[in-house]
Design a protein around this motif. Structure first.
Motif, PDB file in Angstrom:
ATOM      1  N   GLU A 156      63.678 -59.156   3.489  1.00 53.23           N
ATOM      2  CA  GLU A 156      63.415 -57.727   3.403  1.00 53.23           C
ATOM      3  C   GLU A 156      63.685 -57.194   1.995  1.00 53.23           C
ATOM      4  O   GLU A 156      62.952 -56.327   1.487  1.00 53.23           O
ATOM      5  CB  GLU A 156      64.283 -56.976   4.415  1.00 53.23           C
ATOM      6  CG  GLU A 156      63.818 -57.103   5.857  1.00 53.23           C
ATOM      7  CD  GLU A 156      64.172 -58.440   6.478  1.00 53.23           C
ATOM      8  OE1 GLU A 156      64.985 -59.188   5.884  1.00 53.23           O
ATOM      9  OE2 GLU A 156      63.641 -58.746   7.562  1.00 53.23           O
ATOM     10  N   VAL A 157      64.737 -57.702   1.352  1.00 48.45           N
ATOM     11  CA  VAL A 157      65.021 -57.286  -0.026  1.00 48.45           C
ATOM     12  C   VAL A 157      63.898 -57.739  -0.952  1.00 48.45           C
ATOM     13  O   VAL A 157      63.432 -56.975  -1.817  1.00 48.45           O
ATOM     14  CB  VAL A 157      66.382 -57.854  -0.483  1.00 48.45           C
ATOM     15  CG1 VAL A 157      66.633 -57.540  -1.952  1.00 48.45           C
ATOM     16  CG2 VAL A 157      67.506 -57.285   0.379  1.00 48.45           C
ATOM     17  N   LYS A 158      63.442 -58.974  -0.804  1.00 47.01           N
ATOM     18  CA  LYS A 158      62.335 -59.467  -1.623  1.00 47.01           C
ATOM     19  C   LYS A 158      61.081 -58.618  -1.401  1.00 47.01           C
ATOM     20  O   LYS A 158      60.345 -58.302  -2.353  1.00 47.01           O
ATOM     21  CB  LYS A 158      62.040 -60.933  -1.280  1.00 47.01           C
ATOM     22  CG  LYS A 158      63.049 -61.927  -1.823  1.00 47.01           C
ATOM     23  CD  LYS A 158      62.800 -63.318  -1.267  1.00 47.01           C
ATOM     24  CE  LYS A 158      61.433 -63.850  -1.654  1.00 47.01           C
ATOM     25  NZ  LYS A 158      61.303 -64.124  -3.085  1.00 47.01           N
ATOM     26  N   ALA A 159      60.816 -58.262  -0.133  1.00 47.66           N
ATOM     27  CA  ALA A 159      59.621 -57.477   0.160  1.00 47.66           C
ATOM     28  C   ALA A 159      59.708 -56.090  -0.470  1.00 47.66           C
ATOM     29  O   ALA A 159      58.712 -55.588  -1.021  1.00 47.66           O
ATOM     30  CB  ALA A 159      59.439 -57.359   1.673  1.00 47.66           C
ATOM     31  N   TYR A 160      60.868 -55.467  -0.411  1.00 49.02           N
ATOM     32  CA  TYR A 160      61.006 -54.139  -1.021  1.00 49.02           C
ATOM     33  C   TYR A 160      60.803 -54.209  -2.531  1.00 49.02           C
ATOM     34  O   TYR A 160      60.092 -53.389  -3.117  1.00 49.02           O
ATOM     35  CB  TYR A 160      62.384 -53.552  -0.700  1.00 49.02           C
ATOM     36  CG  TYR A 160      62.597 -52.187  -1.322  1.00 49.02           C
ATOM     37  CD1 TYR A 160      62.145 -51.044  -0.680  1.00 49.02           C
ATOM     38  CD2 TYR A 160      63.230 -52.049  -2.553  1.00 49.02           C
ATOM     39  CE1 TYR A 160      62.326 -49.786  -1.249  1.00 49.02           C
ATOM     40  CE2 TYR A 160      63.406 -50.801  -3.130  1.00 49.02           C
ATOM     41  CZ  TYR A 160      62.954 -49.675  -2.473  1.00 49.02           C
ATOM     42  OH  TYR A 160      63.119 -48.443  -3.045  1.00 49.02           O
ATOM     43  N   LEU A 161      61.419 -55.187  -3.161  1.00 52.05           N
ATOM     44  CA  LEU A 161      61.270 -55.320  -4.609  1.00 52.05           C
ATOM     45  C   LEU A 161      59.864 -55.775  -4.984  1.00 52.05           C
ATOM     46  O   LEU A 161      59.483 -55.678  -6.159  1.00 52.05           O
ATOM     47  CB  LEU A 161      62.304 -56.310  -5.150  1.00 52.05           C
ATOM     48  CG  LEU A 161      63.759 -55.869  -4.985  1.00 52.05           C
ATOM     49  CD1 LEU A 161      64.709 -56.927  -5.535  1.00 52.05           C
ATOM     50  CD2 LEU A 161      64.012 -54.543  -5.680  1.00 52.05           C
ATOM     51  N   ASN A 162      59.095 -56.259  -4.024  1.00 53.82           N
ATOM     52  CA  ASN A 162      57.700 -56.604  -4.260  1.00 53.82           C
ATOM     53  C   ASN A 162      56.771 -55.404  -4.115  1.00 53.82           C
ATOM     54  O   ASN A 162      55.587 -55.498  -4.412  1.00 53.82           O
ATOM     55  CB  ASN A 162      57.276 -57.715  -3.290  1.00 53.82           C
ATOM     56  CG  ASN A 162      55.978 -58.367  -3.672  1.00 53.82           C
ATOM     57  OD1 ASN A 162      54.956 -58.156  -3.043  1.00 53.82           O
ATOM     58  ND2 ASN A 162      55.999 -59.185  -4.724  1.00 53.82           N
ATOM     59  N   GLY A 163      57.332 -54.277  -3.623  1.00 50.08           N
ATOM     60  CA  GLY A 163      56.544 -53.055  -3.533  1.00 50.08           C
ATOM     61  C   GLY A 163      56.240 -52.596  -2.131  1.00 50.08           C
ATOM     62  O   GLY A 163      55.304 -51.822  -1.932  1.00 50.08           O
TER      63      GLY A 163
END
Length: 782
Positions: free
Chosen positions: A164-171
C-alpha cells in the motif's frame, strides 16, 4: 481517455473505454462475464480484506492563474514558513515514529517475557500440561485480539502494508490505507501478532506505521482530520504529502532495524517511484531523528527501568569478528549460498503467492467468525510446534570454557534449559521457544562452534518455512523481513557448520549465518544496496562488506530468473494498477494514438453551468481539455481538473452572459490556494438553482495552461517513461496534422495497464505462460 471511477449498473458508463472506441479498432472485445479485476476498466484493488475502487493522485503542480496569483501575493515570510514547515514535519515524523517503534518493542518484549517466564516456571514445577495450556492460550488470545482489530475496525491494517505504501508513492489514493484507525490497529495489532510468537516480523508494519504518521501529519489543515493546524496550510497538497510519506516509510524501516542509512536506501530503492535531491536530505534527517530517539529510549531503560525490556528487538546483532582472510573454498561456499538463496527465495515467493491467494479467496467467501477461527488455528499450530518440537531432540552438554551462562536461566540467552537437566541445554528450544529477534541473535552468535545440531537446524528450517507461509494469509499485521532473515540464517549456519567440521575455520559459523540471511533476503526481496547496508548496520561489522555484496548480487540474479520480488508480487496480487520501472512488452509496438479513445469531451473557456453539470454527471473524468471556441483555429488553452471545476461551482463564481469578461477572481480561501485532490466536495453536495444552471462560468482562473503534452506519433514506451518519471496523472496527446483538432486525447494511468492494452489488441500477446498477474484471478470462477 480513461478514468478511475467505478461503473454503476444501469447508468451512463463512467469510463472512456466504454464511451469511446479505439482509433485502430472498430469495436471493443466483449468483457468476460465474472468478477475479474484485471479486466474491468475501473481500478479496483484488494485493500485489507475489502475490494475498493482507487483513484490517482495529483502530484503535478497545476500552473493555473490561482497558483500564479498565490505566489505573486505571498510574502517572503510565508515562503520561508513553507520551507521551515517541511523540515518541522520531517522532524515530527521521525520523532513520533521513533517513539511508536520503541513503545512497540517495549510492549512486545514485556508481553513475551511474562509469557515465557510463566511457562518456564510451570515447567520447573513439572506441570508441563498446564505450561502448555498457558503458553498456547496466551498466544491464541494475542492473535485473536489482533485479528479482531483488523477484521472489525481496520481491515487495511492487515499484512505488512508495504504494498500500500508503494502504491501511494506510485500515485494511487488507497482507501483507508493511512487513516487514523488503521494506524492505531497497526500499532496494537503488531504488538499482538509479534508477541504471540507467530513467524512474522514488525519491520513491514513499522514502514506502514511511519507512512501513516506522515500522512496524518500532512493532513494538518484538513477539516476531516483531527489536526487543524492552520500554519500547515501551504503543505496540504498531494505532492508535499507524498514526500512526507516517503520520509515516514524510511523512518519505519530505520526504526525496525536501527538502520538510518538503510531506511533512506529502502525508500529510494524500493518504496518511492520518484526522487529528488532535496527529498534525500529530509529523509536522512528523519531517519537520524529516529536513531536518536531509539538510542535515548534504550538508555533510559537500562538497569530494568522498563520491565522486562532489555536486549530486545532494538539491540544490534553484534557480529564483531573481523574477517582477516578467507580462501577459494570459502568463496565457493559463499557462492553456493548466493545460488541457494536465489532458488529458495524465488520458491518462497511462488509458494507465498499461492498461499496468499488461497487464503484470501477462502476468507472472501467466509464470515468474520471463520476469519477469526482461521487466525486462532494458525496461532494454535504455531504454539504447539514451538512448545512441542524441543521435546523431539536430545539435550546436549554445555560447552566448556563458556563466558556466558549455560543453561540460560530466564528468557534471553543461547542455551535454553527447557526440559534438560543441570549443565545441559536444548538447542532447538533456543530457536523455536523464543522470540524471532532472539532466535536470530542465537543464529548470528559467534565463537559458539557446533552449538546447534544438524537435525535441530533442519527441523527449525522446515517448520519456520511452513509456518511463515501459513501465517501471512491471516488478517493480522505481519512483516516479511524477519522470517526471511530466519530462513537464510538457518541454512547459512548449516553451511558454516559443514565448513568448520571439515577444518575450514577462517570464517565463523555466525558469519555464514549472516551471509545466508543476506542470500535469502536478496533472493526473495531482490534489493541489493538497501539490504547490504541494513545487514552491516545490523551486525556492526564492516569487514563483511565484500562478501555480503557478492552473495546479494548472486541471489538477486538467480532469483530474477524465476519470478518477481515478493513485494512486487503482492502489488500485482492485490490488483493495484502499479506503474513499474520498465514498460510492458505490449507497449513496444504501439504509439500514443493507438490507445486513445474518442470522442474527446472538452469545455470552452466560458461554459454554461448546466452543460458542466451534465458532463460531470455523465462521466467520471478527472481532467477536461479547454478549447478556445471563439478562435478560428480552436486553440487548446490547457486542461482543467474536476476538483477545480467543483471549486468554481461551490463558490458560485457565475456570470449572466457568455461574453468575454475580465478574469473572475475567486474568493482568496485556503481551498483555492493549492492544487488539491478533494474528497470533501462532490457534485451532489452543490445546490444550484434554475437561474444558476443557466449562468456561465469562466474557467480561465483554474486552467492548467502548461500541461504535459506529447505528439500522437510518439512510441508508447517513451510516453510511459515520461508519465512515470514525472509522476503525472494526465498527459495530453497532440495531433500531427496542424489542421486537425487541437488535441487528440488525454492518457491516464489506465491506458498504460498491460491488461487494458491486451484487451484492445489481443494480437500483442506473446506468451501463454500462466502468471500471478492480478489478485482478480481468484474470482474468475465466481
Amino acid at each position: 481517455m480513461a478514468v478511475e471511477k467505478e461503473i454503476q449498473p444501469q447508468q451512463m458508463p463512467q469510463t472512456d473505454d466504454f464511451i469511446f472506441e479505439p482509433l485502430l479498432r472498430k469495436e471493443l472485445p466483449q468483457q468476460k462475464v465474472g468478477f475479474n479485476l484485471s479486466k474491468r476498466s475501473s481500478h479496483r484493488a484488494m485493500i485489507g480484506a475489502n475490494i475498493s475502487p482507487i483513484e490517482s493522485l495529483d502530484y503535478e503542480i497545476v500552473a493555473n492563474e490561482l497558483l500564479n496569483q498565490d505566489w505573486r501575493t505571498r510574502a517572503p515570510t510565508e515562503k520561508l514558513q513553507y520551507t521551515i514547515g517541511k523540515w518541522v514535519l520531517a522532524f515530527m515524523v521521525g520523532l513520533f515514529t521513533g517513539v511508536v517503534a520503541f513503545s512497540i518493542n517495549m510492549a512486545v518484549e514485556n508481553l513475551a517475557g511474562v509469557k515465557f517466564l510463566a511457562t518456564v516456571s510451570l515447567m520447573d514445577l513439572k506441570r508441563t500440561l498446564l505450561a502448555y495450556a498457558l503458553y498456547t492460550g496466551s498466544n491464541m488470545l494475542l492473535v485473536l485480539l489482533s485479528a479482531m482489530l483488523c477484521i472489525f475496525i481496520a481491515p487495511a491494517a492487515a499484512g505488512s502494508g508495504i504494498p500500500e505504501v508503494k502504491a501511494y508513492l506510485n500515485g494511487l489514493d488507497i482507501p483507508e490505507a493511512f487513516a487514523g484507525r488503521t494506524l492505531l490497529v497497526k500499532i496494537f495489532g503488531s504488538i499482538g501478532s509479534v508477541a504471540s510468537g507467530l513467524v512474522c516480523g514488525k519491520a513491514g508494519p513499522l514502514v506502514h506505521i511511519g507512512a501513516c504518521i506522515a500522512f496524518l501529519l500532512g493532513q494538518g489543515n484538513s477539516k476531516v482530520h483531527i489536526l487543524p493546524w492552520n500554519w500547515l496550510v501551504l503543505l496540504d497538497n498531494d505532492r508535499d504529502r507524498r514526500d512526507l510519506v516517503t520520509c515516514g516509510a524510511a523512518a519505519g524501516l530505520a526504526a525496525a532495524f536501527r538502520s538510518p542509512v538503510g531506511g533512506v536506501l529502502f525508500a529510494l530503492e524500493e518504496a518511492a517511484s520518484w526522487w529528488r535531491n532535496s527529498l534525500l536530505w529530509r529523509t536522512f534527517f528523519t531517519t537520524a531523528v529516529v536513531a536518536v530517539v531509539l538510542r535515548t529510549g534504550m538508555s533510559s531503560c537500562k538497569n530494568g527501568a522498563c520491565g522486562l525490556f532489555g536486549e530486545g528487538g532494538l539491540i544490534l546483532f553484534n557480529v564483531s569478528e573481523q574477517l582477516s582472510s578467507y580462501g577459494f573454498l570459502e568463496l565457493i561456499a559463499i557462492t553456493v549460498l548466493g545460488v541457494l538463496g536465489g532458488v529458495s527465495g524465488s520458491l518462497y515467493n511462488q509458494l507465498h503467492a499461492h498461499f496468499f491467494l488461497f487464503n484470501t479467496r477462502w476468507q472472501n467467501r467466509k464470515g468474520s467468525l471463520l476469519k477469526l477461527a482461521h487466525a486462532g488455528m494458525v496461532a494454535f499450530v504455531t504454539s504447539t510446534c514451538s512448545f512441542g518440537l524441543p521435546w523431539l531432540v536430545q539435550c546436549r552438554a554445555c560447552p566448556d570454557n563458556l563466558e556466558v551462562e549455560c543453561p540460560t536461566h530466564g528468557r534471553i540467552g543461547n542455551f535454553k534449559a527447557f526440559n534438560c537437566p543441570h549443565k545441559q541445554y536444548n538447542d532447538l528450544a533456543g530457536l523455536v521457544f523464543n522470540t524471532s529477534e532472539d532466535s536470530i541473535r542465537n543464529l548470528f552468535s559467534i565463537d559458539t562452534p557446533l552449538e546447534f545440531h544438524y537435525t535441530s537446524l533442519l527441523i527449525f528450517l522446515v517448520t519456520s518455512y511452513t509456518l511463515a507461509l501459513l501465517t501471512y494469509g491471516i488478517l493480522v499485521p505481519s512483516g516479511l523481513f524477519v522470517p526471511a532473515i530466519l530462513f537464510g540464517a538457518t541454512y547459512g549456519r548449516l553451511t558454516g557448520m559443514f565448513m568448520v567440521s571439515h577444518g575450514l575455520q577462517r570464517i565463523d559459523e555466525g558469519i555464514y549465518a549472516v551471509l545466508g540471511a543476506a542470500s535469502f533476503l536478496g533472493g526473495s526481496m531482490r534489493m541489493t544496496v538497501t539490504l547490504c547496508v541494513i545487514l552491516l548496520e545490523l551486525t556492526n561489522n564492516l569487514t563483511m562488506l565484500p562478501l555480503v555484496m557478492l552473495v546479494l548480487l548472486i541471489a538477486k540474479v538467480v532469483g530474477d530468473l524465476f519470478n518477481d520480488a515478493i513485494f512486487k508480487l503482492h502489488v500485482r496480487m492485490k490488483g493495484i494498477p502499479f506503474l513499474d520501472i520498465l514498460p510492458e512488452q505490449s507497449m513496444q509496438q504501439l504509439t500514443a494514438r493507438d490507445v486513445i479513445t474518442k470522442p474527446l469531451m472538452s469545455f470552452s473557456r466560458i461554459e454554461q453551468v448546466q452543460n458542466i453539470v451534465e458532463t460531470l454527471q455523465g462521466t467520471g473524468h478527472n481532467a477536461f481539455p479547454v478549447i478556445d471556441s471563439c478562435s478560428p483555429d480552436k486553440v487548446l488553452l490547457g486542461i482543467v481538473l474536476r476538483s477545480h471545476i467543483l471549486l468554481l461551482l461551490k463558490t458560485k463564481s457565475f456570470q449572466l452572459t457568455n461574453g468575454h469578461v475580465s478574469v473572475i477572481r475567486l474568493p482568496f480561501s485556503e481551498e483555492s490556494r493549492k492544487p488539491f485532490s478533494t474528497k470533501e466536495v462532490t457534485l451532489e453536495d452543490i445546490d444550484l438553482s434554475t437561474q444558476e444552471m443557466l449562468s456561465y462560468v469562466d474557467l480561465h482562473p483554474v486552467i492548467n495552461t502548461s500541461p504535459y503534452t506529447v505528439m500522437e506519433t510518439m512510441p508508447l514506451t517513451k510516453v510511459y517513461a515520461l508519465f512515470r518519471q514525472l509522476g503525472l496523472r494526465h498527459v495530453c496527446v497532440l495531433p500531427r496534422d496542424p489542421k486537425g483538432p487541437p488535441i487528440t486525447g488525454i492518457l491516464t494511468r489506465h491506458d498504460f495497464m498491460n491488461d487494458h492494452l491486451l484487451q484492445l489488441y489481443p494480437d500483442l500477446r506473446q506468451t501463454k505462460k500462466r502468471t500471478l498477474s492480478s489478485f482478480s484471478n481468484v474470482f474468475d470462477d465466481q
